[in-house]
Design an enzyme around this catalytic site. Structure first.
Site, PDB file in Angstrom:
ATOM      1  N   ASP A  35       0.826  -1.209   0.000  1.00 39.98           N
ATOM      2  CA  ASP A  35       0.000   0.000   0.000  1.00 39.98           C
ATOM      3  C   ASP A  35       0.861   1.259   0.000  1.00 39.98           C
ATOM      4  OD1 ASP A  35      -2.204  -1.635   0.067  1.00 39.98           O
ATOM      5  OD2 ASP A  35      -2.503  -1.474   2.221  1.00 39.98           O
ATOM      6  N   GLU A  79       0.519  -6.083  -5.417  1.00 37.97           N
ATOM      7  CA  GLU A  79       0.272  -5.149  -6.511  1.00 37.97           C
ATOM      8  C   GLU A  79       1.519  -4.414  -6.968  1.00 37.97           C
ATOM      9  OE1 GLU A  79      -2.313  -1.069  -7.366  1.00 37.97           O
ATOM     10  OE2 GLU A  79      -3.229  -2.685  -6.219  1.00 37.97           O
TER      11      GLU A  79
END
Length: 364
Positions: A17, A251
């Protein structure tokens, strides 16, 4: 146009994140000339990937970005023109109240997780009025098509040249502890050529140590399993570009592996009731479309085994990975050529930061 941006980030799982938020913040400031303030609840996580960050400071300026600690007792000094709520992190209530009372309401964006699923294209950019305040939130979906929010990519970023096939094989291993590392290690131990596997600390090294026992490094046949220190973001990017094969997760490293143009294996973040499987399948459908049948089959088999498919369930014995690895390795020249083209094709689209600025310019 110059806007003032506040980006809010909660560190939910390791560094993914904050990695995405930090890359976005520094690109908006450095390339797009925006005034950016990044709020992070755990500055220590940013310090791990950005050594210039001092986690003891409540506020500091790094690479043209104002980095601030997001404390539990958050106090509002000003509201930005653009507010990014990264990954539905929930803004401080006091900040939302100030947004609602502002004469000119800010552009409020919920930056979603990346997905290759087609449904995101219909939801990208949608407005959601607040149920009780005069505010509107927009949903911004990163993705792989022109109908999505795009991918983070710095200006001038190109895939690395193809590796020398005669050089020792270098592999990077960045995974969750649920990965079937045992099966991979068994496959590497049977390698007919010398190789070195770079293992960063944290979950990857813990998984390897659980399989092989504690050691400074391990030698398995012609394979050397080498722990490495935690790398800042830019140094990690360089490692991905140097290695012939990269195991990545989540990600941020997933996207960076694609820009590196090297063969990669992605471990998607596992979700309850296997909800992540649809996301994995959607990406593979796009990514494998231009591969030869043999290469596509090898990619799908190894991705499936690495993500607990074929009944493996993520078990550390990793038998399916050991079986899938040789076919994948045999196809790496074809996969590497495909990945260079894949990266160049994606780079023809505007990057995520550019799309965000354009999206905001039409609404502020």
């Amino acid at each position: 146009m110059l806007f003032h941006w506040d980006i809010f980030c909660r560190v939910v799982d390791n560094y993914g994140d904050i990695g995405v938020c930090w890359r976005l913040a520094r690109q908006l400031a450095g390339e797009r000339g925006q005034a950016v303030r990044l709020w992070v609840d755990e500055p220590g996580a940013l310090a791990a990937i950005c050594p210039a960050c001092d986690p003891r400071l409540p506020a500091q300026r790094i690479q043209e970005v104002e980095v601030c600690r997001w404390p539990a007792d958050f106090a509002v000094d000003r509201v930005a023109e653009v507010v990014i709520e990264a990954f539905a992190c929930d803004l401080p209530a006091a900040y939302v109240a100030r947004m609602a009372s502002a004469a000119r309401k800010p552009c409020w964006i919920n930056l979603e997780y990346l997905s290759a699923e087609t449904w995101i294209e219909g939801c990208h950019g949608l407005a959601s009025p607040h149920p009780g305040l005069p505010l509107v939130k927009h949903f911004f979906f990163p993705g792989f098509t022109s109908a999505s929010g795009g991918l983070l990519r710095e200006a001038g970023l190109l895939p690395a040249p193809l590796p020398d096939p005669a050089a020792p094989l270098e592999i990077s291993l960045f995974c969750y502890d649920s990965a079937p590392v045992g099966g991979l290690l068994a496959a590497l131990a049977a390698s007919p050529r010398p190789l070195v596997c770079h293992v960063p600390p944290g979950r990857p090294l813990a998984a390897v140590s659980a399989a092989l026992g504690p050691a400074e490094e391990w030698n398995l046949g012609q394979a050397r399993i080498q722990p490495i220190p935690f790398l800042p973001l830019d140094d990690y990017d360089a490692l991905l570009r140097r290695c012939a094969v990269n195991f990545v997760r989540g990600e941020d490293s997933f996207v960076r592996a694609q820009w590196a143009g090297r063969p990669f294996i992605w471990q998607i973040y596992p979700q309850d009731e296997a909800a992540h499987q649809a996301k994995l399948d959607a990406f593979l459908d796009r990514y494998c479309a231009a591969l030869t049948p043999a290469a596509a089959s090898a990619v799908r088999a190894l991705f499936s085994a690495w993500n607990g498919g074929n009944g493996d369930g993520g078990n550390s014995n990793g038998g399916d990975v050991a079986a899938a690895w040789p076919a994948f390795l045999a196809q790496t020249p074809e996969i590497a050529r495909h990945n260079v083209g894949w990266a160049r094709q994606l780079a023809e689209q505007p990057d995520l930061a550019t799309r965000l600025v354009n999206f905001v310019a039409a609404r502020v």
